[in-house]
Design an enzyme around this catalytic site. Structure first.
Site, mmCIF file in Angstrom:
data_model
loop_
_atom_site.group_PDB
_atom_site.id
_atom_site.type_symbol
_atom_site.label_atom_id
_atom_site.label_comp_id
_atom_site.label_asym_id
_atom_site.label_seq_id
_atom_site.Cartn_x
_atom_site.Cartn_y
_atom_site.Cartn_z
ATOM 1 N N GLY A 156 72.724 -66.742 48.108
ATOM 2 C CA GLY A 156 71.958 -67.959 47.857
ATOM 3 C C GLY A 156 72.778 -69.225 47.979
ATOM 4 O O GLY A 156 72.241 -70.322 47.989
ATOM 5 N N SER A 197 76.819 -57.469 54.343
ATOM 6 C CA SER A 197 75.581 -57.419 55.127
ATOM 7 C C SER A 197 75.573 -58.547 56.140
ATOM 8 O O SER A 197 76.401 -59.449 56.116
ATOM 9 C CB SER A 197 74.387 -57.539 54.197
ATOM 10 O OG SER A 197 74.518 -58.706 53.425
ATOM 11 N N ALA A 239 73.213 -61.698 57.814
ATOM 12 C CA ALA A 239 72.248 -62.648 57.273
ATOM 13 C C ALA A 239 70.838 -62.086 57.372
ATOM 14 O O ALA A 239 70.477 -61.489 58.383
ATOM 15 C CB ALA A 239 72.325 -63.957 58.043
ATOM 16 N N ILE A 240 70.039 -62.285 56.329
ATOM 17 C CA ILE A 240 68.596 -62.045 56.446
ATOM 18 C C ILE A 240 67.942 -63.400 56.641
ATOM 19 O O ILE A 240 67.432 -63.718 57.698
ATOM 20 C CB ILE A 240 68.053 -61.286 55.216
ATOM 21 C CG1 ILE A 240 68.623 -59.871 55.213
ATOM 22 C CG2 ILE A 240 66.526 -61.251 55.251
ATOM 23 C CD1 ILE A 240 68.150 -58.998 54.079
ATOM 24 N N THR A 267 78.460 -62.201 55.582
ATOM 25 C CA THR A 267 79.885 -61.956 55.779
ATOM 26 C C THR A 267 80.146 -61.166 57.065
ATOM 27 O O THR A 267 81.093 -61.454 57.807
ATOM 28 C CB THR A 267 80.486 -61.242 54.553
ATOM 29 O OG1 THR A 267 80.387 -62.141 53.434
ATOM 30 C CG2 THR A 267 81.956 -60.895 54.748
ATOM 31 N N ASP A 295 62.331 -60.556 45.649
ATOM 32 C CA ASP A 295 63.532 -59.773 45.431
ATOM 33 C C ASP A 295 63.423 -59.233 44.009
ATOM 34 O O ASP A 295 64.049 -59.755 43.092
ATOM 35 C CB ASP A 295 64.750 -60.713 45.561
ATOM 36 C CG ASP A 295 65.934 -60.023 46.210
ATOM 37 O OD1 ASP A 295 65.935 -58.793 46.266
ATOM 38 O OD2 ASP A 295 66.851 -60.740 46.650
ATOM 39 N N SER A 303 69.922 -51.998 44.328
ATOM 40 C CA SER A 303 70.391 -52.023 45.713
ATOM 41 C C SER A 303 71.866 -52.398 45.778
ATOM 42 O O SER A 303 72.647 -51.785 46.519
ATOM 43 C CB SER A 303 69.565 -53.009 46.542
ATOM 44 O OG SER A 303 68.252 -52.526 46.680
ATOM 45 N N LYS A 352 69.228 -68.348 44.359
ATOM 46 C CA LYS A 352 68.252 -67.394 43.830
ATOM 47 C C LYS A 352 68.068 -67.545 42.324
ATOM 48 O O LYS A 352 67.059 -67.146 41.770
ATOM 49 C CB LYS A 352 68.724 -65.955 44.105
ATOM 50 C CG LYS A 352 68.684 -65.576 45.574
ATOM 51 C CD LYS A 352 69.085 -64.116 45.754
ATOM 52 C CE LYS A 352 69.211 -63.800 47.238
ATOM 53 N NZ LYS A 352 69.700 -62.427 47.456
#
Lengths: 506, 506
Positions: B169, B195, B197-198, B204, B257, B265, B289
């Site tokens: 966030g 991960s 980017a969504i 990263t 989320d 997760s 977030k």
């Protein structure tokens, strides 16, 4: 971005396009994002499904509704830009967070559902949130009005318009076939629309279809109502509150029926046909949608309050639905049972008495006294049968139809008691599964007829029920299902035997 | 029922088949019901999509995964029988009704999600119910364990294993590039998985990909960790807690989320790499977030409690995320900013101090004193850069890499202040939209660099930030977006002017 159109001959329900991962990344798009698709001045918004196998870089696959809307030729270039989610997704999140939705938000939401702008994921989030969070009366009124506004609205030259509706869950509930002719024979207008079975053995429209055309146009519904007084139509062809069908697409797989949505869906269809006097039947009991009297009363109160806000006078009948109504389940079998009553049969009592009660309530709402007696007189005089035959003829069925005209499945098997006792319980859902396995409602002649009902004495070797089917293999499957599920429970006389020494342990 | 197989070259995500309305009615099936599809001993359960245009009577269209599983030839007969819903649908309804799920129910649910047995509608109902109803600690522990069990689980020859994670966030949060080499340089093992980017400008893994291969196998992750100490891997290729990716498919379109799912997760992936000491970074502030300190503390408490149940020692850092960390946003720009710090740059201070704090916490969890000082010494001595270069080389990047090796987009534009004043606020989400419009993260050289941050004085005509892109048209789009969204708010010196006569109205 310009992409080459490719037709994909599949309609998955969503208004969607297939795009290559590379092009998606280029526009910063992920699976289920939206794009605006434009071609020669025609524009639509579609949901993206990503693919790196079926679709090549530089191509876009147009599926189902997208294909029809855009009207580009295979291989032509279409213009693609990223588009934002419909505003409705924010309103769904608002409901998720337990907040009240405004009139405008509800209108936008229903408009987006009706135009298929929401994906299955979003629609599912809507019904799930509504199931958990509910809606207050004001929201439910707005939801109903928004659903009405999205479809056909009927007006008749003069009123009042009578209507009834059962919220369902009780198998064998064929009373509409009797209620409509009785009301119409008394000069009342009753443009009754019904549905087909979703998970039941037979919807009223499945039953009526065994002897008449149910897919009427709005004009036919109006003309027949004004000429004959009553109609037995299928709601599906009339485009009344069309959002309902799309909402059911998400409710059905989850097996949920959110309270506010049920209220709004029923009342929207009634408002759309201009109902003035409406009786809602709320079957209650094990195996129905409503398990307790408290729950039934909540439904009744909410329907009545909602009716007040919509200018529909509503009364509710909480009825016993813990076992089937009458003895027949399945389209043709239910038709025969209903028509025989109009022909003078004195059984099944449960069907006759429920019919007369509902008609009586409707007559009394319209200002009559002793409504039940009036209904009984119309039924017993043969006027109901005559009116029924007029309605059938008007809907393209055989004039002078009798119960002997209806064909049942030529394959049948009796399910026999292997012990004596009393019928302790009938499992509605198990019975429905047997009837559906036999082919009902698709095979009109399939279904079953109960020879024994709750409380009846059964001797070993007696028939408990008979299964009918149009295909032998379905009959065999249904019989297997019946043996496995035991839908009719027979108890011995001794309900519980307490051994003498059990007192020791007390 | 035997139907003729036809391949439909589309994968909509659901394991699904297309069947004709007639055949569906024959089996009593509706849209989204299930069928068992069998061919030569191979069986799968698929979700039905009905069609009366694309598929003929007697045919069945096999889509995507169904096609691969069954392996029948086009035109061969396959056997179709009605199948029931996965049990998980009942567990989702249980959660909808606010009930606690048992361990076994959660295991079944996650197994069904992982095997793609649930439709998008069911998956959406799951995440929506979880968002609204939540889970208690016991359920969350079970959820985490079930997610771990569904994927790869790493073991290393000796420990302890250090790890950190940011719940996200806060744009520009590139500290992983610094934390991993610092820890590894001190001899600590840190097999860090990240991960892509969504919805952010760069994950990263997107950043690391500008100088090294991130798609490592589990064996490579293990080997490099044991040899070099640290790894900067992408989680996506490692099959850790694979249900997560499928759950995100429903969360992302709804923009939710669910608290328990986020916890599970994150922790499942940490458990899967065998983490012993874990620092969770919780960025808090407008545009992140987590909006309030209370909410941040709830997350912190829940992560720590969950860690206790999973045998992971967790500490949380609540950090300020109301504006970007550092000045660079976008894969290449963030790489350069991070590598320059290892090369000796003394700015941006926010990146250096956050890095050292997180490393300090990890060192102290492992039993060291004055962890921050230890981290600073490693960074300033050049040991971090050396270790970083070893990691890059091990992951197939250029040995002896320096910040000069990273290429940024050749198109750039300065966004200039049209008034003087102070930066009052930076809108994270607007800044991310600008960077994404410029091409980030797909175009590695795209992004932006802030010249001014909150509280900085700006003179009219000064550069506020510079946008970089690989394509000029994207640069122009990004500039338009920047003008429209104004992500950096400049206030005049006078924050509020109270007219003298306002006192009269008091």
């Amino acid at each position: 971005m310009k992409l080459k159109a490719r037709y994909i001959d599949v309609d998955t329900g969503d208004v969607s396009v297939l795009m290559h991962d590379f092009d998606c990344a280029e526009l910063g798009l992920r699976e289920k994002d939206r794009v605006k698709v434009s071609h020669e001045g025609v524009t639509t918004v579609a949901i993206v499904t990503t693919s790196d196998t079926i679709i090549q870089k530089g191509e876009i696959g147009l599926l189902g509704a997208t294909l029809k809307t855009i009207g580009s030729e295979d291989g032509e270039l279409v213009d693609i830009t990223a588009a934002s989610k419909p505003e409705s997704v924010e309103f769904i999140k608002k409901k998720m967070n337990g907040m009240e939705l405004t009139t405008e938000e509800i209108n936008t939401l229903i408009a987006d559902i009706s135009s298929r702008a929401l994906s299955n994921i979003e629609l599912s989030a809507y019904v799930t949130s509504l199931y958990i969070r509910g809606m207050n009366l004001r929201e439910t009124v707005d939801l109903t009005k928004a659903m009405v506004a999205g479809g056909e609205v009927m007006t008749f030259s003069n009123g009042p318009i009578y209507d009834h509706h059962s919220i369902g869950g009780c198998p064998g509930n064929k009373i509409t076939l009797l209620v409509v002719p009785i009301m119409a024979a008394a000069g009342c207008k009753m443009p009754k629309t019904s549905s087909r079975a979703i998970s039941s053995a037979a919807g009223t429209s499945d039953i009526v279809e065994t002897f008449a055309n149910v897919a009427l146009t709005p004009t036919e519904l109006k003309t027949i109502t004004e000429k004959v007084g009553g109609v037995l139509a299928w709601g599906g062809s009339l485009n009344l509150a069309p959002a309902d069908d799309l909402i059911i697409k998400a409710e059905y797989p989850l097996g949920i029926d959110p309270h506010a949505q049920l209220l709004a869906s029923v009342m929207a269809k009634k408002k759309a046909v201009g109902a003035n006097f409406l009786v809602i039947d709320i079957p209650m009991g094990e195996g129905t949608k409503v398990l307790t009297m408290d729950e039934a009363k909540t439904y009744a109160r909410d329907f009545i309050q909602l009716g007040e806000q919509l200018d529909i006078k509503v009364e509710c009948a909480i009825t016993y639905g813990g076992q089937p109504l009458g003895r027949a389940i399945g389209p043709a079998l239910e038709s025969i049972e209903a028509i025989r009553i109009m022909e003078g049969a004195k059984t099944p009592n449960s069907v006759i008495e429920k019919t007369l009660s509902i008609c009586g309530m409707l007559f009394e709402m319209g200002g009559e006294y002793q409504g039940v007696e009036k209904a009984r007189q119309i039924l017993e005089s043969g006027k109901a049968l005559k009116k029924f035959q007029e309605i059938v003829a008007a809907q393209g069925g055989k004039p002078d139809i009798t119960s002997a005209d209806i064909k049942v499945g030529q394959h049948s098997v009796d399910v026999i008691a292997n012990q004596s006792g009393y019928v302790g319980q009938i499992l509605n859902k198990a019975l429905v599964r047997v009837a559906r396995t036999a082919g009902s409602p698709k095979d009109k002649g399939a279904g079953l007829v109960l020879n024994k009902k709750t409380g009846n004495k059964v001797d070993k070797g007696e028939t408990i029920f008979t299964i009918y089917a149009e295909h032998d293999w379905k009959l065999q499957e249904a019989l297997k299902m019946a043996v496995r599920l035991e839908p009719v429970k027979i108890q011995g006389m001794v309900l519980a035997r307490v051994p003498a020494f059990s007192r020791v342990s007390l």
